[in-house]
Design a protein around this motif. Structure first.
Motif, mmCIF file in Angstrom:
data_model
loop_
_atom_site.group_PDB
_atom_site.id
_atom_site.type_symbol
_atom_site.label_atom_id
_atom_site.label_comp_id
_atom_site.label_asym_id
_atom_site.label_seq_id
_atom_site.Cartn_x
_atom_site.Cartn_y
_atom_site.Cartn_z
ATOM 1 N N LEU A 176 0.871 -1.175 0.000
ATOM 2 C CA LEU A 176 0.000 0.000 0.000
ATOM 3 C C LEU A 176 0.909 1.226 0.000
ATOM 4 O O LEU A 176 1.630 1.469 0.974
ATOM 5 C CB LEU A 176 -0.865 -0.024 1.250
ATOM 6 N N THR A 177 0.912 1.979 -1.089
ATOM 7 C CA THR A 177 1.910 3.015 -1.327
ATOM 8 C C THR A 177 1.298 4.411 -1.278
ATOM 9 O O THR A 177 0.301 4.681 -1.945
ATOM 10 C CB THR A 177 2.567 2.789 -2.707
ATOM 11 N N MET A 178 1.916 5.288 -0.504
ATOM 12 C CA MET A 178 1.421 6.662 -0.383
ATOM 13 C C MET A 178 1.748 7.467 -1.640
ATOM 14 O O MET A 178 2.886 7.464 -2.117
ATOM 15 C CB MET A 178 2.041 7.338 0.838
ATOM 16 N N HIS A 179 0.740 8.157 -2.164
ATOM 17 C CA HIS A 179 0.895 9.054 -3.311
ATOM 18 C C HIS A 179 0.406 10.446 -2.915
ATOM 19 O O HIS A 179 -0.756 10.589 -2.509
ATOM 20 C CB HIS A 179 0.032 8.612 -4.498
ATOM 21 N N PHE A 180 1.264 11.451 -3.025
ATOM 22 C CA PHE A 180 0.832 12.847 -2.943
ATOM 23 C C PHE A 180 0.815 13.359 -4.373
ATOM 24 O O PHE A 180 1.861 13.626 -4.967
ATOM 25 C CB PHE A 180 1.777 13.666 -2.056
ATOM 26 N N VAL A 181 -0.390 13.462 -4.935
ATOM 27 C CA VAL A 181 -0.581 13.747 -6.359
ATOM 28 C C VAL A 181 -0.965 15.208 -6.532
ATOM 29 O O VAL A 181 -1.956 15.670 -5.963
ATOM 30 C CB VAL A 181 -1.697 12.846 -6.936
ATOM 31 N N MET A 182 -0.206 15.943 -7.333
ATOM 32 C CA MET A 182 -0.479 17.358 -7.559
ATOM 33 C C MET A 182 -0.708 17.629 -9.044
ATOM 34 O O MET A 182 -0.147 16.941 -9.909
ATOM 35 C CB MET A 182 0.704 18.206 -7.071
ATOM 36 N N ARG A 183 -1.539 18.633 -9.330
ATOM 37 C CA ARG A 183 -1.705 19.070 -10.718
ATOM 38 C C ARG A 183 -0.352 19.558 -11.223
ATOM 39 O O ARG A 183 0.399 20.236 -10.514
ATOM 40 C CB ARG A 183 -2.747 20.180 -10.793
ATOM 41 N N ALA A 184 -0.013 19.197 -12.444
ATOM 42 C CA ALA A 184 1.330 19.472 -12.964
ATOM 43 C C ALA A 184 1.681 20.949 -12.914
ATOM 44 O O ALA A 184 2.839 21.317 -12.693
ATOM 45 C CB ALA A 184 1.448 18.943 -14.396
ATOM 46 N N ASP A 185 0.687 21.832 -13.081
ATOM 47 C CA ASP A 185 0.979 23.269 -13.117
ATOM 48 C C ASP A 185 0.871 23.931 -11.741
ATOM 49 O O ASP A 185 0.907 25.156 -11.627
ATOM 50 C CB ASP A 185 0.068 23.981 -14.120
ATOM 51 N N THR A 213 -5.282 15.223 -16.814
ATOM 52 C CA THR A 213 -4.911 16.549 -16.325
ATOM 53 C C THR A 213 -3.419 16.838 -16.439
ATOM 54 O O THR A 213 -3.008 17.943 -16.759
ATOM 55 C CB THR A 213 -5.327 16.700 -14.837
ATOM 56 N N GLY A 214 -2.610 15.828 -16.170
ATOM 57 C CA GLY A 214 -1.167 16.032 -16.029
ATOM 58 C C GLY A 214 -0.845 16.224 -14.556
ATOM 59 O O GLY A 214 -1.471 17.058 -13.885
ATOM 60 N N ILE A 215 0.081 15.438 -14.046
ATOM 61 C CA ILE A 215 0.351 15.469 -12.604
ATOM 62 C C ILE A 215 1.846 15.504 -12.313
ATOM 63 O O ILE A 215 2.681 15.260 -13.185
ATOM 64 C CB ILE A 215 -0.223 14.218 -11.898
ATOM 65 N N SER A 216 2.149 15.819 -11.062
ATOM 66 C CA SER A 216 3.471 15.577 -10.500
ATOM 67 C C SER A 216 3.255 14.823 -9.198
ATOM 68 O O SER A 216 2.158 14.853 -8.623
ATOM 69 C CB SER A 216 4.221 16.890 -10.240
ATOM 70 N N LEU A 217 4.268 14.111 -8.732
ATOM 71 C CA LEU A 217 4.208 13.422 -7.452
ATOM 72 C C LEU A 217 5.212 14.061 -6.504
ATOM 73 O O LEU A 217 6.338 14.373 -6.902
ATOM 74 C CB LEU A 217 4.532 11.933 -7.609
ATOM 75 N N VAL A 218 4.805 14.261 -5.262
ATOM 76 C CA VAL A 218 5.699 14.847 -4.267
ATOM 77 C C VAL A 218 6.619 13.754 -3.730
ATOM 78 O O VAL A 218 6.152 12.727 -3.241
ATOM 79 C CB VAL A 218 4.916 15.493 -3.118
#
Length: 315
Positions: free
Chosen positions: A117-126, A205-210
């Motif tokens: 079970l993996t933590m993802h902090f998902v942010m909009r790319a912009d 949308t396009g994302i980045s991961l923290v």
């Protein structure tokens, strides 16, 4: 949990000249979850890998605590998936097992790891977020009640962001569309990767991961895990994050040959499973280091035959 488990009851055909058939009830997570789907995939792999000699029937579960509790009462061969820490808690009569101790918990034995079970902090790319410090002033969706929601809230406070980020009041199931519609800047989710909701957000949308620093990972006291570059569209660098390991366990009521067959077939078919469901690619023998307790003797026999390094603590 968010999480999942496996239960296995075995029936061997004994007629002369008839093929022995092992019947396994696979106690899984809630229907509709990724871990339930893993159970379906594992059932198909076991049937194919044993030419029909092992038949798994997937059974819905309400979660890992229930799965561990049933280890004390299920007859015959029983397999279940759970975070290893819950096995340790059950054997000590701690946490959710306080005042519910049972000597049968000492008979739990591990078979093989499944996707963490993996933590993802998902942010909009912009959104311009590269680190946790960049979350200040942003609106993020945590969801409610799940491991990911609770863990995400813990990290927000732990990393000095309490009262510095706005927590959206919405369900996690709406995260991808809320991100696309710019109602939120990001969301937190926990699941085996690639997580379907993160894949959807990346495509629409396009994302980045923290990514976490090593110090932040250590502070969480969770298991470090790396989501490889390219797992999600547009995320071209590795992401350091935390995870909750999940392992398939049996009990000593399972005979050694059955445990050997289940373990061998899992590892033999893992690469093929990974071709159709990428989350299996994240599983490797290295994850045995996360196991609490001992390996089942049948599983240990396979690992020794395969030349897999097994920590002394698991023998």
């Amino acid at each position: 949990m968010m999480t999942g488990l496996i239960a296995a009851g075995v029936l061997l055909a004994g007629a002369t000249g008839a093929q022995a058939e092992t019947r396994v009830t696979y106690k899984s997570a809630k229907a509709g979850t990724s871990y339930y789907q893993m159970g379906v995939e594992l059932a198909e792999a076991m049937k194919a890998g044993t030419d029909g000699g092992v038949i798994l029937t997937v059974e819905e579960s309400q979660g890992s605590v229930q799965n561990v509790m049933e280890a004390a009462v299920r007859p015959g061969n029983y397999v279940f998936t759970t975070p290893p820490a819950l096995v340790g808690a059950a054997q000590k009569g701690a946490g959710p097992f306080k005042d519910k101790g049972n000597p049968k918990f000492d008979e739990i034995r591990a078979l093989f790891p499944i996707p963490s079970l993996t933590m993802h902090f998902v942010m909009r790319a912009d959104a311009g977020v590269q680190s946790f410090a960049d979350l200040e002033g942003k609106t993020i969706l945590l969801g409610k009640g799940s491991f990911g929601a609770n863990e995400g809230a813990k990290y927000v406070e732990m990393f000095g962001l309490k009262d510095k980020v706005k927590i959206a009041d919405a369900e996690l199931g709406n995260a991808a569309s809320a991100l696309k519609n710019r109602q939120i800047d990001g969301f937190v989710t926990a699941g085996s990767f690639p997580a379907p909701n993160v894949t959807e957000a990346a495509a629409s949308t396009g994302i980045s991961l923290v990514s976490m620093t090593e110090e932040q990972v250590a502070e969480t006291k969770r298991t470090r895990l790396v989501i490889p570059a390219g797992t999600y569209a547009g995320v071209d660098t590795d992401t350091v994050t935390t995870s909750l390991p999940v392992v398939a366990y049996a009990t000593t009521a399972m005979d050694d040959d059955t445990a050997y067959t289940l373990t061998k077939t899992f590892w033999t078919k893992k690469a093929e499973m990974g071709e159709s469901a990428a989350w299996w690619k994240a599983v490797s023998p290295d994850l045995l280091s996360n196991v609490t307790g001992k390996l089942h003797p049948g599983a240990l026999r396979y690992y020794e035959e395969a030349g897999v390094a097994v920590p002394d603590s698991l023998r």
